[in-house]
Design a protein around this motif. Structure first.
Motif, PDB file in Angstrom:
ATOM      1  N   ARG A 490      25.995 -18.396   1.669  1.00  0.00           N
ATOM      2  CA  ARG A 490      26.246 -18.578   3.109  1.00  0.00           C
ATOM      3  C   ARG A 490      25.925 -17.318   3.916  1.00  0.00           C
ATOM      4  NH1 ARG A 490      29.595 -23.162   3.502  1.00  0.00           N
ATOM      5  NH2 ARG A 490      30.737 -23.671   1.576  1.00  0.00           N
ATOM      6  N   SER A 491      25.560 -16.233   3.236  1.00  0.00           N
ATOM      7  CA  SER A 491      25.334 -14.960   3.916  1.00  0.00           C
ATOM      8  C   SER A 491      24.248 -15.076   4.988  1.00  0.00           C
ATOM      9  CB  SER A 491      24.950 -13.880   2.906  1.00  0.00           C
ATOM     10  OG  SER A 491      24.606 -12.674   3.556  1.00  0.00           O
ATOM     11  N   LYS A 492      24.421 -14.295   6.046  1.00  0.00           N
ATOM     12  CA  LYS A 492      23.411 -14.245   7.104  1.00  0.00           C
ATOM     13  C   LYS A 492      22.323 -13.229   6.773  1.00  0.00           C
ATOM     14  CE  LYS A 492      26.688 -15.590  10.728  1.00  0.00           C
ATOM     15  NZ  LYS A 492      27.336 -15.187  12.010  1.00  0.00           N
ATOM     16  N   ASN A 493      22.539 -12.450   5.726  1.00  0.00           N
ATOM     17  CA  ASN A 493      21.558 -11.456   5.298  1.00  0.00           C
ATOM     18  C   ASN A 493      20.511 -12.112   4.401  1.00  0.00           C
ATOM     19  OD1 ASN A 493      20.596  -9.325   3.170  1.00  0.00           O
ATOM     20  ND2 ASN A 493      21.315  -8.130   4.923  1.00  0.00           N
ATOM     21  N   ASP A 494      19.251 -11.963   4.741  1.00  0.00           N
ATOM     22  CA  ASP A 494      18.177 -12.630   4.003  1.00  0.00           C
ATOM     23  C   ASP A 494      18.120 -12.189   2.540  1.00  0.00           C
ATOM     24  OD1 ASP A 494      17.499 -13.935   6.304  1.00  0.00           O
ATOM     25  OD2 ASP A 494      15.823 -12.622   6.818  1.00  0.00           O
ATOM     26  N   GLU A 495      18.278 -10.877   2.305  1.00  0.00           N
ATOM     27  CA  GLU A 495      18.181 -10.365   0.943  1.00  0.00           C
ATOM     28  C   GLU A 495      19.334 -10.878   0.079  1.00  0.00           C
ATOM     29  OE1 GLU A 495      15.873  -8.209  -1.792  1.00  0.00           O
ATOM     30  OE2 GLU A 495      15.506  -8.781   0.299  1.00  0.00           O
ATOM     31  N   VAL A 496      20.524 -10.905   0.649  1.00  0.00           N
ATOM     32  CA  VAL A 496      21.689 -11.419  -0.089  1.00  0.00           C
ATOM     33  C   VAL A 496      21.479 -12.890  -0.417  1.00  0.00           C
ATOM     34  CG1 VAL A 496      24.158 -11.913   0.036  1.00  0.00           C
ATOM     35  CG2 VAL A 496      23.272  -9.763   0.949  1.00  0.00           C
ATOM     36  N   ARG A 497      21.035 -13.647   0.565  1.00  0.00           N
ATOM     37  CA  ARG A 497      20.826 -15.087   0.364  1.00  0.00           C
ATOM     38  C   ARG A 497      19.754 -15.344  -0.696  1.00  0.00           C
ATOM     39  NH1 ARG A 497      20.584 -15.872   5.364  1.00  0.00           N
ATOM     40  NH2 ARG A 497      18.333 -16.127   5.539  1.00  0.00           N
ATOM     41  N   LYS A 498      18.704 -14.548  -0.667  1.00  0.00           N
ATOM     42  CA  LYS A 498      17.616 -14.733  -1.636  1.00  0.00           C
ATOM     43  C   LYS A 498      18.097 -14.424  -3.053  1.00  0.00           C
ATOM     44  CE  LYS A 498      14.640 -11.633  -2.736  1.00  0.00           C
ATOM     45  NZ  LYS A 498      13.597 -10.582  -2.753  1.00  0.00           N
ATOM     46  N   ASN A 499      18.768 -13.281  -3.242  1.00  0.00           N
ATOM     47  CA  ASN A 499      19.222 -12.901  -4.580  1.00  0.00           C
ATOM     48  C   ASN A 499      20.325 -13.816  -5.093  1.00  0.00           C
ATOM     49  OD1 ASN A 499      17.382 -10.831  -4.590  1.00  0.00           O
ATOM     50  ND2 ASN A 499      18.853  -9.235  -4.078  1.00  0.00           N
ATOM     51  N   ALA A 500      21.180 -14.294  -4.179  1.00  0.00           N
ATOM     52  CA  ALA A 500      22.215 -15.251  -4.590  1.00  0.00           C
ATOM     53  C   ALA A 500      21.574 -16.556  -5.048  1.00  0.00           C
ATOM     54  CB  ALA A 500      23.178 -15.505  -3.436  1.00  0.00           C
ATOM     55  N   SER A 501      20.538 -17.000  -4.346  1.00  0.00           N
ATOM     56  CA  SER A 501      19.817 -18.217  -4.749  1.00  0.00           C
ATOM     57  C   SER A 501      19.171 -18.019  -6.115  1.00  0.00           C
ATOM     58  CB  SER A 501      18.745 -18.559  -3.709  1.00  0.00           C
ATOM     59  OG  SER A 501      19.313 -18.812  -2.444  1.00  0.00           O
ATOM     60  N   TRP A 502      18.624 -16.839  -6.331  1.00  0.00           N
ATOM     61  CA  TRP A 502      18.001 -16.517  -7.612  1.00  0.00           C
ATOM     62  C   TRP A 502      19.041 -16.598  -8.733  1.00  0.00           C
ATOM     63  CZ3 TRP A 502      14.485 -11.559  -8.247  1.00  0.00           C
ATOM     64  CH2 TRP A 502      13.851 -11.610  -9.472  1.00  0.00           C
ATOM     65  N   ALA A 503      20.213 -15.999  -8.486  1.00  0.00           N
ATOM     66  CA  ALA A 503      21.272 -16.015  -9.496  1.00  0.00           C
ATOM     67  C   ALA A 503      21.751 -17.436  -9.771  1.00  0.00           C
ATOM     68  CB  ALA A 503      22.434 -15.140  -9.043  1.00  0.00           C
ATOM     69  N   VAL A 504      21.891 -18.243  -8.724  1.00  0.00           N
ATOM     70  CA  VAL A 504      22.310 -19.636  -8.897  1.00  0.00           C
ATOM     71  C   VAL A 504      21.272 -20.397  -9.708  1.00  0.00           C
ATOM     72  CG1 VAL A 504      22.672 -21.821  -7.680  1.00  0.00           C
ATOM     73  CG2 VAL A 504      23.778 -19.733  -6.855  1.00  0.00           C
ATOM     74  N   MET A 505      20.019 -20.139  -9.446  1.00  0.00           N
ATOM     75  CA  MET A 505      18.940 -20.801 -10.191  1.00  0.00           C
ATOM     76  C   MET A 505      19.031 -20.465 -11.682  1.00  0.00           C
ATOM     77  SD  MET A 505      14.829 -20.352  -9.745  1.00  0.00           S
ATOM     78  CE  MET A 505      14.855 -18.719 -10.478  1.00  0.00           C
ATOM     79  N   VAL A 506      19.319 -19.195 -11.987  1.00  0.00           N
ATOM     80  CA  VAL A 506      19.442 -18.782 -13.392  1.00  0.00           C
ATOM     81  C   VAL A 506      20.675 -19.422 -14.032  1.00  0.00           C
ATOM     82  CG1 VAL A 506      19.856 -16.812 -14.913  1.00  0.00           C
ATOM     83  CG2 VAL A 506      18.215 -16.606 -13.039  1.00  0.00           C
ATOM     84  N   CYS A 507      21.776 -19.444 -13.293  1.00  0.00           N
ATOM     85  CA  CYS A 507      23.019 -19.994 -13.839  1.00  0.00           C
ATOM     86  C   CYS A 507      22.937 -21.511 -14.033  1.00  0.00           C
ATOM     87  CB  CYS A 507      24.195 -19.669 -12.912  1.00  0.00           C
ATOM     88  SG  CYS A 507      24.648 -17.914 -12.909  1.00  0.00           S
ATOM     89  N   ALA A 508      22.089 -22.168 -13.273  1.00  0.00           N
ATOM     90  CA  ALA A 508      21.996 -23.627 -13.336  1.00  0.00           C
ATOM     91  C   ALA A 508      21.051 -24.097 -14.430  1.00  0.00           C
ATOM     92  CB  ALA A 508      21.537 -24.174 -11.983  1.00  0.00           C
ATOM     93  N   ASN A 509      20.809 -23.255 -15.425  1.00  0.00           N
ATOM     94  CA  ASN A 509      19.867 -23.600 -16.484  1.00  0.00           C
ATOM     95  C   ASN A 509      20.425 -24.587 -17.491  1.00  0.00           C
ATOM     96  OD1 ASN A 509      17.185 -22.713 -16.431  1.00  0.00           O
ATOM     97  ND2 ASN A 509      17.817 -20.595 -16.690  1.00  0.00           N
ATOM     98  N   GLU A 510      21.681 -24.940 -17.380  1.00  0.00           N
ATOM     99  CA  GLU A 510      22.272 -25.914 -18.292  1.00  0.00           C
ATOM    100  C   GLU A 510      23.165 -26.854 -17.488  1.00  0.00           C
ATOM    101  OE1 GLU A 510      25.935 -23.217 -19.905  1.00  0.00           O
ATOM    102  OE2 GLU A 510      23.946 -22.916 -20.755  1.00  0.00           O
ATOM    103  N   GLU A 511      23.385 -28.025 -18.021  1.00  0.00           N
ATOM    104  CA  GLU A 511      24.072 -29.074 -17.268  1.00  0.00           C
ATOM    105  C   GLU A 511      25.503 -28.684 -16.911  1.00  0.00           C
ATOM    106  OE1 GLU A 511      25.093 -33.853 -17.520  1.00  0.00           O
ATOM    107  OE2 GLU A 511      24.120 -32.834 -19.198  1.00  0.00           O
ATOM    108  N   LEU A 512      26.223 -28.090 -17.853  1.00  0.00           N
ATOM    109  CA  LEU A 512      27.622 -27.754 -17.600  1.00  0.00           C
ATOM    110  C   LEU A 512      27.756 -26.824 -16.394  1.00  0.00           C
ATOM    111  CD1 LEU A 512      30.528 -28.065 -18.589  1.00  0.00           C
ATOM    112  CD2 LEU A 512      30.181 -26.039 -20.015  1.00  0.00           C
ATOM    113  N   MET A 513      26.912 -25.797 -16.329  1.00  0.00           N
ATOM    114  CA  MET A 513      26.952 -24.857 -15.214  1.00  0.00           C
ATOM    115  C   MET A 513      26.467 -25.506 -13.929  1.00  0.00           C
ATOM    116  SD  MET A 513      28.135 -21.887 -16.138  1.00  0.00           S
ATOM    117  CE  MET A 513      27.455 -20.659 -15.060  1.00  0.00           C
TER     118      MET A 513
END
Length: 776
Positions: A490-513
């Motif tokens: 939800r951050s208004k900072n572009d860099e924070v939002r981008k890196n958070a999206s990246w981390a979510v993408m990595v964490c979502a590599n399995e169904e449970l997560m």
């Protein structure tokens, strides 16, 4: 000759007071004399008060208590020059007292004091008026008053006074004033740099020192650096550095030189005059910590230019900086670390620090000084960026543990730098495993909760770099790291939002997560982000797709289709089409709901539960459902008569695809089709007692479909397994894998599917026929 007759003296006029000489030993009495209309008395009273004030701070406080300040302020504008001079001298002494300063500000006497700096006034008045202003200018409010009353211009003029005390007081006051940006800008307009540079030639060290301190402040501004260069100030600075007798001025001189190195033209000039080599000499040979510190600062600023970095590298500045890391002075360690950070832009320097420098920096990470730790972490961050060899060297120097410890630091810069180093290390799998073994996920929780956007961004990036396997992701989830990570979306900072999206993408590599992240609202936030042209990025889009592709049940319910790359695994269930914004209930929640008229939920699951139910109950309820009507895929294939009796209703309710339904209720779920309950009740009247008991037994199974131990929601729950489906998959795999041609594989698979479909159709027809006979 006649005798001279002595002339008698004439008596004084009757209206004239006879002269009276008074000797007073009380300050209070003299203070009362300040209200006298006689100039001679005022002058002598002021002179006596001046001598009294010189004796110490207690006397100044006494004069304040006696009320001497207010009548003295009126004497600053007295017509008599001696009275005015003596009153000014008193204020020069009294203004060092804080309480007197406060009262003078309230009485607003600044204009009267500045007026004493006029060219026509005596040197003594200039001396004590400038001393008063120097004492007053130590506080911000007084600075404002001096500036607003135009005190800066006469002070600059007095820098050329022949009296050294006037020069000293004036430059000290100017030094205090230029701490404010507005005063610095005005100083440039008043052309103050030339007279300040002239003070460097003074025979009095205190004047030289104050001049250098003032230059150290004003050269923060580019205009002042330019003016200094144009007035041959660089030559004067280098001359001071070359004069050993002036070693007490070298610290401040290096500070000015460091500022000048930020200006490209000035830096070239310093390089041409041998200033850069002189900096190295000071850094290497001096034993004075402040000189070493300022020399390292100057090197750091000069190293911002690639040519200077090349020159420093040729002069082996790296050895000097590594030696400075071992200094006892924390300031020198910080400056050396910052210089190493700047020099790391040079490839040769980066390689040098691989063997020497990185181990010393790792040791500084354990310092008790937070600033030292931050500077060392910054140097390591720059050294390890895009350099696997240096990252490995940092790990070999046992740097992982102190870096993780810094993640709990109170300094945001230290946390951000440490996270950067860990991210650089985690690019190598052996180092990533080592980092994970130090409980990195728990250590990242604090930075993820930080209010600093740089820390948030770096922490999210570290999550993306370290959460590359299931175990690490599980640790992150158990540590409570998913919640703050999702909030960063939800951050208004572009860099924070981008890196958070990246981390979510990595964490979502399995169904449970993926399921857990969806529960926390990650999918909804990403959908909202991707609707915005300015906020979306490639990582937000990739994270959204990753969440859906690893939560196929949700994707199928939302979109009504799966792509060819989406492989259904155990645990997939078809809840039915849901409206936008509707949450997909978890399978466990659905299993504990009471049966309703909604269509059954199709579940694909071949895994056997760890807790096997008793045989009698398994026969009765394994496929009927758990609470809600949940039909496993085996209900399409079972052919025994006993199972047909139990599964016929649920098969008909679960037969459709969510995309085939034409109408949906407001809740987003599709209605059921079965209506056999009423007919069953009507047919029971014509049955025998035995048949009626059998039907009653079936109803009890439907009404109480819970296995032993399943009545409590909090207990571990397992979805119903489909052993027939597992056998079918095995048969298909066995038939297809030996075939190497893809076309032939497809043909065989199609034939097997048609055979199975035909078998299911025959079973369905037989089941319906049998059910119809019973109902009739």
């Amino acid at each position: 000759m006649g005798k001279k007759i002595k002339k008698e003296a004439e008596p004084p006029p009757k209206d004239v007071f006879d002269p009276l000489t008074i000797e007073s030993k009380k300050a209070a009495t003299v203070v009362l004399m300040l209200n006298s209309p006689e100039e001679e008395i005022l002058a002598k009273a002021c002179e006596a008060i001046y001598r009294f004030a010189l004796k110490g701070e207690e006397n100044k406080a006494t004069l304040l208590e006696l009320g001497a300040v207010e009548p003295l302020t009126k004497l600053l504008t007295h017509e008599d020059k001696i009275v005015r001079r003596n009153a000014t001298m008193i204020f020069g002494i009294l203004a060092s007292n804080n309480d007197v300063k406060k009262l003078l500000r309230e009485l607003d006497v600044m204009h009267s004091v500045i007026a004493q700096l006029a060219p026509e006034e005596e040197v003594v008045i200039h001396e004590f008026a400038s001393l008063c202003l120097a004492n007053m200018s130590a506080e911000y409010t007084s600075k404002v008053q001096i500036f607003e009353h135009g005190g800066l211009e006469p002070l600059i003029r007095l820098l050329s006074s022949p009296d050294p005390d006037v020069k000293k007081n004036s430059i000290e006051c100017i030094y205090n004033l230029v701490q404010d940006f507005q005063c610095r800008a005005t100083l440039h307009e008043l052309n103050a740099i030339p007279p300040i540079l002239d003070l460097l030639k003074s025979e009095y060290p205190i004047i030289q020192l104050l001049a250098l301190k003032t230059l150290g402040v004003v050269t923060y501004d580019k205009e002042s650096r330019t003016m200094l260069r144009e007035n041959q100030g660089v030559d004067q600075l280098i001359k001071i550095l070359e004069t050993k007798e002036w070693n007490d001025l070298h610290v401040e001189t290096l500070s000015v030189v460091a500022n000048c190195l930020e200006d490209m033209d000035t830096m070239v000039l310093i390089q041409q005059t041998g200033g850069l080599k002189k900096l190295l000499s000071f850094a290497e040979n001096s034993t004075i910590p402040d000189i070493q510190k300022n020399a390292a600062k100057a090197i750091s600023k000069a190293a911002s230019d690639s040519e200077n970095r090349k020159l420093f590298h040729e002069q082996e500045v790296e050895k000097c900086l590594v030696a400075l890391l071992g200094s006892e002075s924390d300031g020198t360690k910080i400056a050396a670390s910052q210089a190493i950070s700047a020099m790391s832009e040079n490839a040769g320097s980066k390689e040098f620090f691989n063997n020497q420098g990185i181990p010393q920096l790792i040791q500084l990470l354990k310092s008790d000084n937070e600033e030292v730790r931050e500077a060392a972490a910054l140097a390591l961050a720059n050294l390890t960026t895009c350099n696997p060899a240096n990252a490995n060297a940092a790990a070999e120097a046992d740097g992982i543990e102190p870096l993780i410890n810094i993640l709990s630091s109170k300094r945001d810069g230290a946390v951000a730098n440490a996270a950067t180093v860990l991210t650089n290390m985690a690019m190598q799998e052996p180092l990533r495993v080592n980092i994970q073994s130090h409980d990195i996920m728990h250590a990242l929780i604090g930075p993820l909760h930080s209010a600093n956007t740089v820390v948030q961004s770096k922490a999210a990036l570290t999550v993306a770099a370290t959460a590359c396997d299931a175990e690490a992701r599980t640790e992150l989830r158990n540590a409570g790291g998913l919640e703050p990570l999702v909030e960063l979306l939800r951050s208004k900072n572009d860099e924070v939002r981008k890196n958070a999206s990246w981390a979510v993408m990595v964490c979502a590599n399995e169904e449970l997560m993926a399921v857990e992240l969806c529960k926390l609202g990650a999918l909804d936030i990403l959908e909202e982000i991707n609707l915005s042209v300015s906020r979306k990025n490639k990582f937000s889009e990739a994270a959204h797709n990753k969440l859906l592709n690893n939560h196929l049940s949700l994707k199928y319910s939302q979109t009504g289709y799966l792509s060819s790359s989406n492989i259904i695994s155990d645990g997939f269930y078809d809840y039915g089409r849901i409206n936008p914004g509707t949450k997909l209930p978890p399978l466990k929640d659905l299993a504990f709901q009471e049966p309703s008229d909604l269509r059954a939920i199709l579940l694909v699951n071949s895994k056997s539960s760890e807790v096997s139910p008793p045989a009698s109950m398994e026969d009765k309820s394994s496929d009927v459902g758990y609470g809600r009507s949940i039909s496993s895929s085996s209900s399409l294939r079972r052919a025994s008569k006993e199972k047909t009796k139990k599964n016929s209703y649920h098969f008909s309710a679960a037969f459709g695809s969510p995309t085939e339904e034409k109408s949906e209720p407001a809740s987003g779920r599709n209605t059921a089709l079965g209506k056999g309950t009423a007919k069953e009740k009507a047919s029971r009247k014509g049955r025998g007692k035995k048949e009626e008991e059998k039907v009653k037994e079936e109803e009890e199974v439907l009404a109480v479909p819970k296995l032993p131990g399943e009545g409590n929601y909090d207990k571990e729950w397992y979805p119903p397994a489909d052993s027939d489906f597992c056998v079918y998959v095995y048969e298909v795999t066995k038939s297809i894998l030996p075939i190497t041609n893809i076309k032939e594989q497809i043909e065989v698979l199609a034939k097997l599917w048609l055979i199975k479909l035909a078998s299911a159709a025959l079973w369905f027809a037989g089941s319906m026929a049998e059910l119809g006979m019973k109902l009739s």
